[in-house]
Enzyme design. Structure first.
Site, PDB file in Angstrom:
ATOM      1  N   SER A 163      79.283  49.706 -13.152  1.00  0.00           N
ATOM      2  CA  SER A 163      78.363  50.466 -12.303  1.00  0.00           C
ATOM      3  C   SER A 163      76.952  49.911 -12.415  1.00  0.00           C
ATOM      4  O   SER A 163      76.525  49.483 -13.494  1.00  0.00           O
ATOM      5  CB  SER A 163      78.340  51.936 -12.722  1.00  0.00           C
ATOM      6  N   GLY A 204      93.931  52.853 -10.306  1.00  0.00           N
ATOM      7  CA  GLY A 204      93.145  53.699  -9.419  1.00  0.00           C
ATOM      8  C   GLY A 204      93.171  53.170  -8.006  1.00  0.00           C
ATOM      9  O   GLY A 204      92.147  53.119  -7.318  1.00  0.00           O
ATOM     10  N   GLY A 205      94.370  52.793  -7.539  1.00  0.00           N
ATOM     11  CA  GLY A 205      94.470  52.075  -6.270  1.00  0.00           C
ATOM     12  C   GLY A 205      94.829  52.904  -5.060  1.00  0.00           C
ATOM     13  O   GLY A 205      95.098  52.333  -4.002  1.00  0.00           O
ATOM     14  N   GLY A 233      89.604  50.926  -4.901  1.00  0.00           N
ATOM     15  CA  GLY A 233      90.902  50.382  -5.284  1.00  0.00           C
ATOM     16  C   GLY A 233      91.790  50.128  -4.087  1.00  0.00           C
ATOM     17  O   GLY A 233      92.426  49.066  -3.972  1.00  0.00           O
ATOM     18  N   SER A 286      92.924  55.160  -3.411  1.00  0.00           N
ATOM     19  CA  SER A 286      91.829  55.505  -2.497  1.00  0.00           C
ATOM     20  C   SER A 286      90.604  54.671  -2.828  1.00  0.00           C
ATOM     21  O   SER A 286      90.571  53.939  -3.822  1.00  0.00           O
ATOM     22  CB  SER A 286      91.484  57.002  -2.589  1.00  0.00           C
ATOM     23  N   GLY A 287      89.581  54.795  -1.989  1.00  0.00           N
ATOM     24  CA  GLY A 287      88.279  54.194  -2.265  1.00  0.00           C
ATOM     25  C   GLY A 287      88.314  52.698  -2.497  1.00  0.00           C
ATOM     26  O   GLY A 287      88.980  51.939  -1.786  1.00  0.00           O
ATOM     27  N   TYR A 345      78.083  59.066 -18.551  1.00  0.00           N
ATOM     28  CA  TYR A 345      78.671  58.137 -17.591  1.00  0.00           C
ATOM     29  C   TYR A 345      78.170  56.713 -17.825  1.00  0.00           C
ATOM     30  O   TYR A 345      78.954  55.757 -17.897  1.00  0.00           O
ATOM     31  CB  TYR A 345      78.325  58.591 -16.171  1.00  0.00           C
TER      32      TYR A 345
END
Length: 254
Positions: A141, A17-18, A23, A20-21, A154
């Site tokens: 989280s 997941g690199g 990552g 954006s954001g 979640y």
């Protein structure tokens, strides 16, 4: 962005997941400190754009972290190009917020796959590549520390990766591999901005002791600490990166 020299000189890091954001920010951080970084994601165009931003020490491998064949391809690519991994930031995942009563079996399976199955099997496929002294950081989280309406599915998946990190820390310690998780609070990412209004963002910031929403760079700094030699005696821990949201009452609320 400030950084601590060359803590990752000659290190090979994988970030799922690199593109954006958190990552992408972590990729920037590790590269700034000397690493070669492999980023993954499902959207090749976004990955290519991220590599253009990150520069020559970044490599992109498109694939789905929930798909075992894609993970096997990723492992082969890493071993062929780099020979090993020293750091794995298991970051791929998705937010999912809906009332408990509206969760369908299909949605349950989708979110469990994206947030838990992907983490479990990413580590399993990458484990043979991890060097002695390697570090794994799994993105969890702050939500697991507090019950909130609309977060049952979640939060359950993030509780699962908390537990996975602790269990793997025990199982992999004899190999010299450390495993920790991070638990970001409210963080200014493209996904957060897409899901909230400016008013909601301001209201969220008011709940934080440090009176601001976190940044992806805040999270990247925490990942870099846990993955570096500075964190060499830290394993099986969850690091809250939330500005005090979970444990501190803002003075304005007292």
């Amino acid at each position: 962005m400030t950084h601590n020299g060359n803590r990752f000189e000659n290190k090979i890091a994988l970030i799922t997941g690199g593109s954006s954001g958190m990552g992408l920010a972590t990729a920037h951080r590790l590269i700034a400190e000397g690493a070669q970084v492999i980023i993954t994601g499902r959207d090749k165009a976004r990955l290519d754009a991220a590599v253009g931003e990150l520069g020559e020490r970044a490599t992109a491998v498109a694939g789905d972290a929930t798909d075992s064949e894609d993970l096997a391809t990723l492992a082969r690519t890493v071993i062929e190009r780099f020979g090993r991994l020293d750091v794995a930031f298991v970051n791929a995942g998705v937010g999912a917020f809906q009332p408990f009563t509206t969760v369908t079996p299909d949605e349950f399976d989708r979110i469990v796959a994206l947030n838990f199955k992907s983490a479990f099997f990413t580590v399993q496929h990458m484990l043979p590549l991890l060097s002695a002294g390697a570090a794994i950081v799994i993105n969890a989280s702050f939500a697991t520390y507090r019950g909130a309406p609309g977060t049952a599915l979640y939060t359950a998946t993030k509780a699962a990766v908390h537990s996975l990190a602790r269990t793997l820390a025990a199982e992999l310690a004899p190999k010299g591999i450390r495993v920790n998780s991070i638990s970001p609070g409210y963080t200014d990412t493209p996904a957060f901005r897409a899901e909230t209004t400016p008013e909601t963002q301001n209201e969220a910031a008011s709940r934080v002791a440090l009176a601001r929403i976190g940044t992806s760079d805040d999270v990247a700094a925490a990942v870099a600490f846990l993955a570096s030699a500075d964190g060499s005696y830290v394993t099986g821990q969850d690091l809250l990166v939330d500005g005090g949201l979970t444990t501190v009452i803002p003075s304005a609320m007292v």
